[in-house]
Design a protein around this motif. Structure first.
Motif, short mmCIF file in Angstrom:
data_model
loop_
_atom_site.label_atom_id
_atom_site.label_comp_id
_atom_site.label_asym_id
_atom_site.label_seq_id
_atom_site.Cartn_x
_atom_site.Cartn_y
_atom_site.Cartn_z
N PRO A 148 -10.01 -1.03 -0.29
CA PRO A 148 -10.96 -0.21 -1.06
C PRO A 148 -10.30 1.04 -1.65
O PRO A 148 -10.53 2.17 -1.20
CB PRO A 148 -12.02 0.15 -0.03
N VAL A 149 -9.49 0.84 -2.69
CA VAL A 149 -8.80 1.95 -3.33
C VAL A 149 -9.80 2.71 -4.20
O VAL A 149 -10.39 2.15 -5.12
CB VAL A 149 -7.63 1.43 -4.20
N GLN A 150 -10.00 4.00 -3.93
CA GLN A 150 -10.96 4.81 -4.67
C GLN A 150 -10.29 5.86 -5.56
O GLN A 150 -10.89 6.32 -6.53
CB GLN A 150 -11.91 5.52 -3.68
N ASN A 151 -9.06 6.21 -5.25
CA ASN A 151 -8.36 7.24 -6.00
C ASN A 151 -8.15 6.80 -7.45
O ASN A 151 -7.59 5.73 -7.71
CB ASN A 151 -7.02 7.54 -5.32
N GLY A 152 -8.59 7.61 -8.40
CA GLY A 152 -8.51 7.25 -9.81
C GLY A 152 -7.08 7.07 -10.28
O GLY A 152 -6.78 6.17 -11.09
N PHE A 153 -6.16 7.91 -9.81
CA PHE A 153 -4.76 7.81 -10.23
C PHE A 153 -4.15 6.50 -9.74
O PHE A 153 -3.45 5.81 -10.50
CB PHE A 153 -3.98 9.00 -9.69
N LEU A 154 -4.42 6.15 -8.47
CA LEU A 154 -3.89 4.90 -7.94
C LEU A 154 -4.48 3.68 -8.65
O LEU A 154 -3.79 2.69 -8.90
CB LEU A 154 -4.16 4.82 -6.44
N ARG A 155 -5.75 3.78 -9.02
CA ARG A 155 -6.38 2.68 -9.76
C ARG A 155 -5.73 2.53 -11.13
O ARG A 155 -5.55 1.40 -11.62
CB ARG A 155 -7.88 2.93 -9.90
N CYS A 156 -5.41 3.63 -11.76
CA CYS A 156 -4.74 3.59 -13.06
C CYS A 156 -3.38 2.90 -12.95
O CYS A 156 -3.02 2.07 -13.79
CB CYS A 156 -4.59 5.00 -13.61
N ILE A 157 -2.64 3.24 -11.88
CA ILE A 157 -1.34 2.61 -11.67
C ILE A 157 -1.52 1.11 -11.43
O ILE A 157 -0.78 0.28 -11.99
CB ILE A 157 -0.62 3.26 -10.48
N ALA A 158 -2.50 0.73 -10.61
CA ALA A 158 -2.73 -0.68 -10.31
C ALA A 158 -3.07 -1.46 -11.57
O ALA A 158 -2.60 -2.60 -11.77
CB ALA A 158 -3.85 -0.82 -9.28
N SER A 159 -3.87 -0.88 -12.45
CA SER A 159 -4.22 -1.55 -13.71
C SER A 159 -3.00 -1.72 -14.60
O SER A 159 -2.79 -2.79 -15.19
CB SER A 159 -5.30 -0.76 -14.46
N ALA A 160 -2.18 -0.68 -14.70
CA ALA A 160 -1.00 -0.75 -15.54
C ALA A 160 0.00 -1.78 -15.02
O ALA A 160 0.57 -2.55 -15.79
CB ALA A 160 -0.33 0.63 -15.63
N VAL A 161 0.19 -1.80 -13.71
CA VAL A 161 1.12 -2.78 -13.11
C VAL A 161 0.61 -4.20 -13.33
O VAL A 161 1.38 -5.11 -13.68
CB VAL A 161 1.29 -2.49 -11.60
N SER A 162 -0.68 -4.41 -13.15
CA SER A 162 -1.25 -5.75 -13.32
C SER A 162 -1.09 -6.22 -14.76
O SER A 162 -0.64 -7.35 -15.01
CB SER A 162 -2.72 -5.75 -12.92
#
Length: 410
Positions: A148-162
């Motif tokens: 359950p990743v909630q941090n906006g910065f980490l979510r942005c990184i996850a989207s870019a990597v994907s």
């Protein structure tokens, strides 16, 4: 003879359908090498006969298997799952030199994580080979159903990597039209580079396996059966709560058999104890895939569920195909493509994801359905399986997409 490199962190003896795909490729006269991990899914313990040091080289039904190291997901905590996700792609890079090419195509069977595409991308680009990613878990959305990743910065990184990984594939395979549309939007790929090919069903699921001992053990009750992995993405707490509610609504002989295992097992057993529902819910433990028909044969209905997520709703769970092959009525607790498949087949009842009240009503409705009508629902399920999920048809589609007869620029 055409040669294919299959990249998949999860492979035999772990129970994934890529095992049967590889076997089918070999049966069709293709040479196949597999780059995979060391089996420890879903419990995070090494399978019998395996440890970190190996074996690193095996043969699976005519395919050469090259295993790279990984950190097992021991305990299935968030930290261990993360380490498992990042370790295998890293160690796999150092196994690329072991592969015996040249290959005509590279296929990544992309369950979670999306990172398992990386060694396939590197090998394909270095050797200028067409690379296809079979997207079974859409990232980063599927990641959030487990961690359950909630941090906006980490979510942005996850989207870019994907998106970086999906864009690096020459071709993509989606399991549904809605997933194809999403992948085209995220990658900018034209329609002819993104195929819709559903997960197939191994043929043994369509062969009833009457088991006298099991039939006697579970006789005298109305048995609903769930089979597969116990993970947060399955929302199995919804299924358990619904079974308890259905009994209180009049389905007094209903019993839910939970056939499988996984990271959510302890929490689910605790929930059953909290609800005082040991008479309603039975955990049978995990069984080999080939033994699943022993349970589906005795079932009066089969249950499939997913968490409430628009992105999970873009895929049809693999168990929908195997349930339909068993020719039994289905209860689907999910949104999107999986629910639509059950409704289109007319083979059972669908309810919104995570809605235990609606699922309980559907359980009660099936409980009150006569034997002849349940058999008719099962036959509709089987007919849909024959049309959409037969092994031969799906293998033909895969081979035609991976190895097109006409050369195309990539």
């Amino acid at each position: 003879m055409k040669r294919i490199l299959v990249v998949s962190q999860h492979f035999w003896p772990e129970p994934f359908r890529i095992n049967d795909i590889v076997e089918g490729f070999v049966e069709d006269g293709l040479e196949v090498d597999v780059l995979c991990g060391l089996p420890n899914y879903p419990r995070g313990e090494w399978f019998s006969g395996y440890k970190y040091i190996g074996p690193r080289r095996e043969n699976y039904k005519g395919a050469r298997v090259f295993r790279a190291g990984e950190i097992p997901r021991k305990g299935n905590s968030g930290a261990m799952i993360f380490l498992n996700y990042v370790s295998w792609p890293f160690f796999a890079l150092f196994s690329l030199w072991r592969l015996k090419g040249p290959y005509d195509a590279v296929l990544c069977y992309n369950t979670s994580p999306v990172l398992m595409n990386f060694p396939a991308i590197v090998y394909a680009k270095l050797h200028r080979i067409p690379f296809t990613s079979y997207v079974l878990d859409i990232w980063p959305e599927n990641l959030y159903s487990v961690l359950p990743v909630q941090n906006g910065f980490l979510r942005c990184i996850a989207s870019a990597v994907s998106d970086w990984h999906y864009k690096r594939a020459d071709r993509l395979i989606a399991m549904s039209p809605s997933l194809k549309k999403r992948l085209m939007e995220r990658t900018g790929k034209p329609a002819d580079r993104v195929a819709v090919i559903p997960q197939h069903c191994e043929e043994f699921y369509a062969v009833p396996q009457p088991d006298e001992e099991l039939a006697e053990r579970y006789a005298g009750r109305f048995n609903l059966v769930f089979t597969g992995n116990f993970s947060p993405a399955q929302s199995l707490d919804t299924v358990i709560k619904a079974a308890v509610k259905a009994r209180s609504m009049g389905a007094e002989n209903l019993r839910l058999l939970m056939v499988g295992d996984g990271m959510s097992r302890n929490a689910l057993e605790a929930l059953v104890d909290e609800l005082n529902a040991r008479d309603t819910v039975v955990f049978t433990g995990s069984v080999p895939p080939a033994d699943v028909p022993r349970y589906t044969t005795l079932a009066h209905g089969l249950v499939a569920s997913l968490s409430a997520s628009p992105d999970l709703g873009m895929t049809v769970p693999a168990k929908i195909a195997s349930y339909m092959a068993a020719a039994k009525p289905l209860l689907a607790s999910m949104d999107g493509e999986g629910a639509r498949a059950v409704e289109a087949a007319g083979c059972g009842f669908a309810s919104p994801a995570e809605d235990s009240d609606a699922l309980a009503k559907n359980m009660l409705a099936l409980y009150q359905t006569g034997e002849a009508e349940r058999a008719a629902l099962g036959q509709k399920a089987f007919a849909w399986y024959q049309t959409n999920y037969r092994r031969r048809a799906v293998l033909d589609q895969l081979e035609d997409f991976l190895l097109p007869t006409e050369k195309t620029n990539i």
